[in-house]
Scaffold this motif. Structure first.
Motif, PDB file in Angstrom:
ATOM      1  N   ARG A 126       0.842  -1.200   0.000  1.00  0.00           N
ATOM      2  CA  ARG A 126       0.000   0.000   0.000  1.00  0.00           C
ATOM      3  C   ARG A 126       0.884   1.259   0.000  1.00  0.00           C
ATOM      4  N   THR A 153       6.769  10.293   0.032  1.00  0.00           N
ATOM      5  CA  THR A 153       5.704   9.411  -0.451  1.00  0.00           C
ATOM      6  C   THR A 153       6.310   8.181  -1.110  1.00  0.00           C
ATOM      7  N   PRO A 179      -1.400   9.045  -3.256  1.00  0.00           N
ATOM      8  CA  PRO A 179      -2.749   8.522  -3.510  1.00  0.00           C
ATOM      9  C   PRO A 179      -3.637   8.719  -2.277  1.00  0.00           C
ATOM     10  N   GLU A 180      -4.946   8.816  -2.531  1.00  0.00           N
ATOM     11  CA  GLU A 180      -5.875   9.089  -1.423  1.00  0.00           C
ATOM     12  C   GLU A 180      -5.914   7.980  -0.392  1.00  0.00           C
ATOM     13  N   ASP A 181      -5.645   6.743  -0.844  1.00  0.00           N
ATOM     14  CA  ASP A 181      -5.724   5.629   0.098  1.00  0.00           C
ATOM     15  C   ASP A 181      -4.399   5.373   0.815  1.00  0.00           C
ATOM     16  N   ALA A 182      -3.454   6.315   0.667  1.00  0.00           N
ATOM     17  CA  ALA A 182      -2.131   6.079   1.261  1.00  0.00           C
ATOM     18  C   ALA A 182      -2.208   6.044   2.787  1.00  0.00           C
ATOM     19  N   GLU A 183      -1.447   5.131   3.350  1.00  0.00           N
ATOM     20  CA  GLU A 183      -1.265   5.111   4.808  1.00  0.00           C
ATOM     21  C   GLU A 183      -0.383   6.300   5.194  1.00  0.00           C
TER      22      GLU A 183
END
Ligand SMILES: [Zn+2]
Length: 434
Positions: free
Chosen positions: A44, A63, A75-79
């Motif tokens: 992820r 990142t 990305p928006e779903d990044a941890e």
């Protein structure tokens, strides 16, 4: 597998990265590369928020997508992981270590007097039989500890001799498998007891090379210890040539003995077209040379892309890294033996080793301290043919986070490794493997 090591890295986006901007050694894609199974699985995306690359004053967000640093929008779903303003530094590479010999993690081991390599090698055998834990367990303990101290990769020498058969190689390979998510490991079949003076070793080396269980064939003092210069080198280089493995030879011999052996290594590298596939470790015959003599030898090493490793043992035996680099010679830094029959010292902590390099070289300047860190990070990456983890876009997200003021101060003060990241994944936190 990682992209070809010859791929140029894109550099310069992150503030402060110039502190370790390296010499830009040109790498050949033909040489063996470390196994990198850990990067096979995409993970992820992660944003490491508020970190200071190389101790830059202004924090940035790092990142990571698919295990690599990117300068694109997260990305928006990044941890999201908060770096808390810590310094981000390239993860370290141990270019020379012996995990099979160690008593790390066990009870204190007292040592007996020893007179030379043969004595010490005999005491290795006593340790092998006397330790309750098998090689695989001891090697795993040490290699896992190295990960928690920020090591991303290592070249592990494993003894191969009739006394052990292939047990040490198999033990280190087992530990490598357990740590594949966190550490890239190259294994050298190391004939510690000699190639010619220990009958049966040649057949074991051949078996190791033929079976693909090692990445490199080793050697040891062909003159001073094995007393069979041509026979040892012909055999070692013949196996490398035939089975497509690299060569990494221990050369402790000093003076003319060492230089004669080194010339034998250079000649065979040239004759067999093994350019870029050969490493010589220790090379105690080099530090005492005059500038002119060193330039001559280094010119040959650079031309044939023969790499060197040093463990910074003392002021008189440490390799002159800066002068060698002027000739394009790749030089890595390593731990050597850790708490084994040879020495009660060692800790597989490459930041500490960079500190020791600065100590034996008597450095004072910030740039010199940063160069010591570079030897422990990029130097080893170059020797192992890994892309440098220089925090630039496209580079592998292998880094550590430490509390501190700036890189030179970190090399001196040796802060705890708060977070260790490998391929974008947190593999150790607060000194514990994750
Ligand atoms: Zn060694």
């Amino acid at each position: 597998m990682p992209p070809s090591p010859s791929e140029p890295s894109r550099r310069g986006v992150l503030a402060g990265a110039a502190a370790l901007a390296g010499s830009g050694t040109v790498l050949s894609a033909a040489a063996p590369s470390a196994r990198a199974e850990s990067r096979a699985r995409p993970s992820r995306p992660v944003v490491f928020r508020t970190v200071r690359p190389f101790g830059a004053k202004r924090p940035v967000d790092l990142t990571v997508v698919d295990g690599r640093i990117t300068d694109e929008q997260a990305p928006e779903d990044a941890e999201v992981i908060d770096g808390g303003g810590r310094i981000a530094l390239p993860a370290l590479v141990d270019a020379h270590i012996h995990p099979d010999k160690t008593a790390w993690g066990g009870t204190w081991m007292s040592r007996k007097p020893a007179d030379g390599i043969a004595d010490l090698a005999a005491q290795d055998v006593e340790v092998f039989h006397g330790q309750r834990r098998p090689v695989a367990e001891r090697a795993y303990g040490l290699m896992a500890h190295a990960v928690t101290r920020g090591t991303r990769a290592m070249r592990a020498h494993a003894d191969i001799a009739p006394a052990y058969g292939l047990t040490c190689v198999e033990g280190v390979a087992h530990a490598r498998e357990r740590l594949r998510h966190a550490l890239d490991v190259q294994i050298v079949a190391f004939p510690q007891h000699g190639v010619v003076r220990a009958p049966g070793t040649a057949a074991l080396l051949k078996e190791a090379a033929r079976s693909g269980s090692v990445d490199f064939i080793g050697g040891i003092d062909p003159i001073g210890f094995d007393q069979a210069l041509d026979e040892q080198l012909d055999l070692v280089f013949g196996l490398a040539d035939r089975y497509g493995v690299g060569v990494d030879i221990h050369l402790h011999d000093r003076g003319e003995k060492g230089l004669t052996a080194l010339r034998g290594i250079i000649d065979r590298t040239r004759t067999l077209s093994l350019r870029g596939r050969v490493t010589v470790s220790h090379v105690f015959c080099l530090p005492g040379l005059s500038d002119a003599e060193l330039a001559r030898v280094a010119g040959d090493l650079g031309e044939l892309d023969i790499a060197l490793t040093t463990v910074a043992p003392s002021e008189s035996l440490v390799l002159p890294i800066a002068r060698l680099k002027e000739h394009g010679v790749r030089v890595g830094l390593g731990s050597d033996g850790v708490r084994d029959a040879w020495s009660p010292f060692g800790n597989a902590d490459m930041l500490h080793r960079a500190h020791l390099l600065g100590w034996v070289d008597d450095v004072r300047l910030d740039s010199e301290l940063a160069a010591c860190y570079e030897a422990g990070s990029h130097g080893g990456s170059d020797v192992l043919r890994l892309p440098r983890a220089d925090l630039s876009p496209g580079s592998p997200a292998d880094f550590l986070l430490v509390s501190g003021e700036c890189l030179p101060q970190v090399v001196v003060d040796l802060p705890a490794r708060d977070l260790v990241v490998h391929g974008g994944r947190v593999v150790a936190r607060d000194g514990e493997l994750r």
